[in-house]
Structure formats: structure tokens, C-alpha cells
Write a protein that holds these residues in place. Structure first.
Motif, PDB file in Angstrom:
ATOM      1  N   GLY A  80       0.783  -1.231   0.000  1.00  0.00           N
ATOM      2  CA  GLY A  80       0.000   0.000   0.000  1.00  0.00           C
ATOM      3  C   GLY A  80       0.814   1.279   0.000  1.00  0.00           C
ATOM      4  N   VAL A  81       2.142   1.180  -0.006  1.00  0.00           N
ATOM      5  CA  VAL A  81       3.027   2.350   0.001  1.00  0.00           C
ATOM      6  C   VAL A  81       3.696   2.462  -1.359  1.00  0.00           C
ATOM      7  CG1 VAL A  81       5.059   3.418   1.038  1.00  0.00           C
ATOM      8  CG2 VAL A  81       3.430   2.168   2.474  1.00  0.00           C
ATOM      9  N   GLN A  82       3.549   3.613  -2.010  1.00  0.00           N
ATOM     10  CA  GLN A  82       4.175   3.793  -3.318  1.00  0.00           C
ATOM     11  C   GLN A  82       5.600   4.304  -3.166  1.00  0.00           C
ATOM     12  OE1 GLN A  82       2.160   5.331  -7.037  1.00  0.00           O
ATOM     13  NE2 GLN A  82       3.529   7.043  -6.680  1.00  0.00           N
ATOM     14  N   VAL A  83       6.518   3.609  -3.818  1.00  0.00           N
ATOM     15  CA  VAL A  83       7.926   4.016  -3.859  1.00  0.00           C
ATOM     16  C   VAL A  83       8.348   3.994  -5.322  1.00  0.00           C
ATOM     17  CG1 VAL A  83       8.471   3.198  -1.537  1.00  0.00           C
ATOM     18  CG2 VAL A  83       8.659   1.632  -3.465  1.00  0.00           C
ATOM     19  N   GLU A  84       9.510   4.546  -5.605  1.00  0.00           N
ATOM     20  CA  GLU A  84       9.908   4.586  -7.007  1.00  0.00           C
ATOM     21  C   GLU A  84      11.411   4.466  -7.186  1.00  0.00           C
ATOM     22  OE1 GLU A  84      10.168   9.240  -8.250  1.00  0.00           O
ATOM     23  OE2 GLU A  84       8.137   8.418  -8.044  1.00  0.00           O
ATOM     24  N   LEU A  85      11.762   4.044  -8.389  1.00  0.00           N
ATOM     25  CA  LEU A  85      13.149   3.947  -8.824  1.00  0.00           C
ATOM     26  C   LEU A  85      13.328   4.898  -9.999  1.00  0.00           C
ATOM     27  CD1 LEU A  85      15.928   2.466  -8.718  1.00  0.00           C
ATOM     28  CD2 LEU A  85      14.961   0.797 -10.309  1.00  0.00           C
ATOM     29  N   LEU A 131      17.792   1.125  -3.335  1.00  0.00           N
ATOM     30  CA  LEU A 131      18.085   1.699  -2.026  1.00  0.00           C
ATOM     31  C   LEU A 131      18.888   2.994  -2.122  1.00  0.00           C
ATOM     32  CD1 LEU A 131      18.811  -1.598  -0.087  1.00  0.00           C
ATOM     33  CD2 LEU A 131      16.917  -0.018   0.308  1.00  0.00           C
ATOM     34  N   ARG A 132      19.557   3.234  -3.243  1.00  0.00           N
ATOM     35  CA  ARG A 132      20.286   4.497  -3.399  1.00  0.00           C
ATOM     36  C   ARG A 132      19.353   5.709  -3.404  1.00  0.00           C
ATOM     37  NH1 ARG A 132      25.586   3.830  -4.459  1.00  0.00           N
ATOM     38  NH2 ARG A 132      26.257   1.779  -5.212  1.00  0.00           N
ATOM     39  N   ALA A 133      18.087   5.490  -3.651  1.00  0.00           N
ATOM     40  CA  ALA A 133      17.135   6.608  -3.684  1.00  0.00           C
ATOM     41  C   ALA A 133      16.634   6.997  -2.297  1.00  0.00           C
ATOM     42  CB  ALA A 133      15.941   6.248  -4.571  1.00  0.00           C
ATOM     43  N   VAL A 169      10.267  -1.918   7.212  1.00  0.00           N
ATOM     44  CA  VAL A 169      11.343  -1.137   6.606  1.00  0.00           C
ATOM     45  C   VAL A 169      10.779   0.248   6.349  1.00  0.00           C
ATOM     46  CG1 VAL A 169      12.864  -0.863   4.619  1.00  0.00           C
ATOM     47  CG2 VAL A 169      12.403  -3.142   5.522  1.00  0.00           C
ATOM     48  N   SER A 170      11.493   1.277   6.785  1.00  0.00           N
ATOM     49  CA  SER A 170      11.033   2.649   6.594  1.00  0.00           C
ATOM     50  C   SER A 170      11.980   3.365   5.642  1.00  0.00           C
ATOM     51  CB  SER A 170      10.970   3.390   7.929  1.00  0.00           C
ATOM     52  OG  SER A 170      10.055   2.749   8.805  1.00  0.00           O
ATOM     53  N   LEU A 171      11.399   4.085   4.689  1.00  0.00           N
ATOM     54  CA  LEU A 171      12.173   4.741   3.643  1.00  0.00           C
ATOM     55  C   LEU A 171      11.841   6.227   3.594  1.00  0.00           C
ATOM     56  CD1 LEU A 171      11.502   2.142   0.791  1.00  0.00           C
ATOM     57  CD2 LEU A 171      13.498   2.225   2.294  1.00  0.00           C
ATOM     58  N   ALA A 172      12.878   7.047   3.486  1.00  0.00           N
ATOM     59  CA  ALA A 172      12.705   8.485   3.277  1.00  0.00           C
ATOM     60  C   ALA A 172      13.589   8.890   2.107  1.00  0.00           C
ATOM     61  CB  ALA A 172      13.092   9.282   4.520  1.00  0.00           C
ATOM     62  N   PRO A 173      13.082   9.681   1.164  1.00  0.00           N
ATOM     63  CA  PRO A 173      13.920  10.108   0.034  1.00  0.00           C
ATOM     64  C   PRO A 173      15.181  10.802   0.531  1.00  0.00           C
ATOM     65  CG  PRO A 173      11.623  10.684  -0.349  1.00  0.00           C
ATOM     66  CD  PRO A 173      11.713  10.232   1.081  1.00  0.00           C
ATOM     67  N   SER A 174      16.308  10.449  -0.063  1.00  0.00           N
ATOM     68  CA  SER A 174      17.575  11.067   0.329  1.00  0.00           C
ATOM     69  C   SER A 174      18.131  11.879  -0.827  1.00  0.00           C
ATOM     70  CB  SER A 174      18.593   9.998   0.741  1.00  0.00           C
ATOM     71  OG  SER A 174      19.007   9.236  -0.375  1.00  0.00           O
ATOM     72  N   ASP A 175      18.893  12.907  -0.493  1.00  0.00           N
ATOM     73  CA  ASP A 175      19.574  13.647  -1.551  1.00  0.00           C
ATOM     74  C   ASP A 175      20.922  12.978  -1.812  1.00  0.00           C
ATOM     75  OD1 ASP A 175      21.330  14.443   0.433  1.00  0.00           O
ATOM     76  OD2 ASP A 175      20.778  16.547   0.386  1.00  0.00           O
ATOM     77  N   PRO A 176      21.654  13.374  -2.853  1.00  0.00           N
ATOM     78  CA  PRO A 176      22.907  12.677  -3.197  1.00  0.00           C
ATOM     79  C   PRO A 176      23.943  12.633  -2.083  1.00  0.00           C
ATOM     80  CG  PRO A 176      22.172  13.990  -5.053  1.00  0.00           C
ATOM     81  CD  PRO A 176      21.274  14.349  -3.907  1.00  0.00           C
ATOM     82  N   SER A 177      23.892  13.598  -1.153  1.00  0.00           N
ATOM     83  CA  SER A 177      24.880  13.613  -0.074  1.00  0.00           C
ATOM     84  C   SER A 177      24.357  12.960   1.200  1.00  0.00           C
ATOM     85  CB  SER A 177      25.294  15.062   0.234  1.00  0.00           C
ATOM     86  OG  SER A 177      24.182  15.815   0.709  1.00  0.00           O
ATOM     87  N   CYS A 178      23.174  12.353   1.136  1.00  0.00           N
ATOM     88  CA  CYS A 178      22.569  11.679   2.282  1.00  0.00           C
ATOM     89  C   CYS A 178      22.232  12.626   3.430  1.00  0.00           C
ATOM     90  CB  CYS A 178      23.464  10.548   2.813  1.00  0.00           C
ATOM     91  SG  CYS A 178      23.425   9.070   1.770  1.00  0.00           S
ATOM     92  N   THR A 179      21.967  13.879   3.124  1.00  0.00           N
ATOM     93  CA  THR A 179      21.488  14.797   4.149  1.00  0.00           C
ATOM     94  C   THR A 179      20.017  14.496   4.404  1.00  0.00           C
ATOM     95  OG1 THR A 179      23.043  16.526   3.509  1.00  0.00           O
ATOM     96  CG2 THR A 179      21.100  17.219   4.745  1.00  0.00           C
TER      97      THR A 179
END
Length: 220
Positions: free
Chosen positions: A113-118, A157-159, A171-181
Motif C-alpha cells: 500500500g506504500v508507493q515508492v519509485e526507482l 536503495l540508493r534513492a 522497513v522505513s524509507l525516506a527520500p535522500s539527496d545525493p549527499s545523504c542529508t
């Protein structure tokens, strides 16, 4: 535990946090985490009910469901034989050079039920010693009680900044920026950044009613 894979340089390290509490402090940080329940299995697996790519339609890819394993130990994204058409569709739209992905869509998954993307910049790769483009998909014929199996490995997972919590079975996911801030969505301020990382064991800082974790620099 949680980790993030930096992508701002070719040799950027990853960030790793080990935490054994039942409620990971990152999930209370104010960052935009989406939590995905995992199945009772030895894998970090969940039920996937939809796979979508703009311009491509195949209702048989994941009907009525598939299993998706979120796996930091897999360097590709594996998909079942029924999804070969999706791979062929992507291959026909890949430019000969990897210098422009602006016209390519993101690949979207519905996980419990959670939308994620690549995004395309993460599912396309440059062939070694060339300017030519390829992709990260590998066909793997593996079945499960929930349907054909997908393995969402490191390209996926890089996203995200990812928190794996066996106690909460999620598993909990939050969008990350390229520097992982990792940003607090309310204030816009960094919860932590590369500049705060340590190099030994997990560190905490105790403030007024607040616990803050600091990541370890790791070659991920």
C-alpha cells in the motif's frame, strides 16, 4: 539499523547507523519516512501489488500480487520472467549515451500500500569504459506464496535513507539527496549530514529532551 548510499561522487562512502531500540530515533526525526510492513520470513520481504512505468502497460506483471525483497546485499534489481516486456520497453527507450535521462519515467512500485519509485538515473548505468547505456535489471525466476519474486537491491536503495527494524517488522524509507542529508520536513533543517558523521562506534548526543544519533562513515 539504517543506512544511506551517497551518490554525489563516484567514490562517496555510505552512512551506517546501528541501533537496537524498538523505535528507531530516525523515525522520530521529522523526516518523510514511509513505513512498509515486512512478512514473517527470513528476508526483508513485503507484498507488492503493482508495478507501473509511464508508457508501458502489462496487467500480468504482478497479478494479483508479487513478493518484493528489499535487499542491501544485491547489486541489481531482479524481476520475474513475466516482466521481460518491461525490460524490453526500457531498452528501446535508452539513448546510446547516458547523458540525458530527462525523458525517461520513474519505475513505481506499490509495496503493502506504500508507493515508492526507482528514478531513471538509478536504473540506468554506463557500460564500463564506454559512453553507452545499460540498465540494472536481471531476470530471476523465483516463486513465493505471494507470487513471483522481485529483489529491490542497491540501485533501489540508493534513492532512500533506509531504516530496517526487525522488532517493528518494517522497513522505513525516506527520500535522500545525493549527499545523504536527512531533512526535517517541518523545519527544513538537516537532522544530520556527512559533516556530522563519526568513524568509530555509534554516537549519541543528549540535549534537552532530545536524543540525536550520528552516522558512521562506511564503505558501502
Amino acid at each position: 539499523f539504517s543506512f544511506c548510499l551517497r551518490r554525489d561522487t563516484q567514490v562517496a562512502p555510505g552512512l551506517l547507523v546501528m541501533d537496537t531500540s524498538s523505535s528507531h530515533p530516525l523515525l522520530r526525526s521529522g523526516a518523510a519516512f514511509k513505513s512498509i510492513p515486512i512478512l514473517n520470513s527470513k528476508y526483508w520481504a513485503t507484498v507488492m501489488t503493482d508495478v507501473a512505468l509511464r508508457g508501458f502497460n502489462d496487467p500480468n506483471i504482478c497479478t494479483p500480487s508479487c513478493a518484493a525483497i528489499i535487499d542491501s546485499g544485491t547489486s541489481v534489481v531482479t524481476l520475474p520472467p513475466a516482466a521481460r516486456g518491461l525490460v524490453r520497453h526500457i531498452e528501446t527507450h535508452i539513448q546510446h549515451k547516458c547523458d540525458d535521462v530527462s525523458g525517461l519515467p520513474s519505475l513505481r512500485f506499490m509495496l503493502a500500500g506504500v508507493q515508492v519509485e526507482l528514478p531513471p538515473e538509478l536504473y540506468l548505468v554506463r557500460k564500463p569504459n564506454t559512453l553507452e547505456c545499460s540498465h540494472v535489471f536481471v531476470v530471476l525466476d523465483k516463486a513465493s506464496p505471494y507470487g513471483p519474486v522481485w529483489v529491490l537491491g542497491l540501485p533501489f536503495l540508493r534513492a532512500y535513507y533506509s531504516v530496517f527494524n526487525r522488532a517493528l517488522k518494517q522497513v522505513s524509507l525516506a527520500p535522500s539527496d545525493p549527499s545523504c542529508t536527512l531533512l526535517d520536513t517541518a523545519s527544513g533543517h538537516a537532522f544530520w549530514s556527512q559533516a556530522q558523521a563519526g568513524h568509530a562506534t555509534n554516537k549519541t548526543r543528549i540535549g534537552p529532551g532530545k536524543r540525536q544519533l550520528f552516522p558512521i562513515v562506511a564503505d558501502l
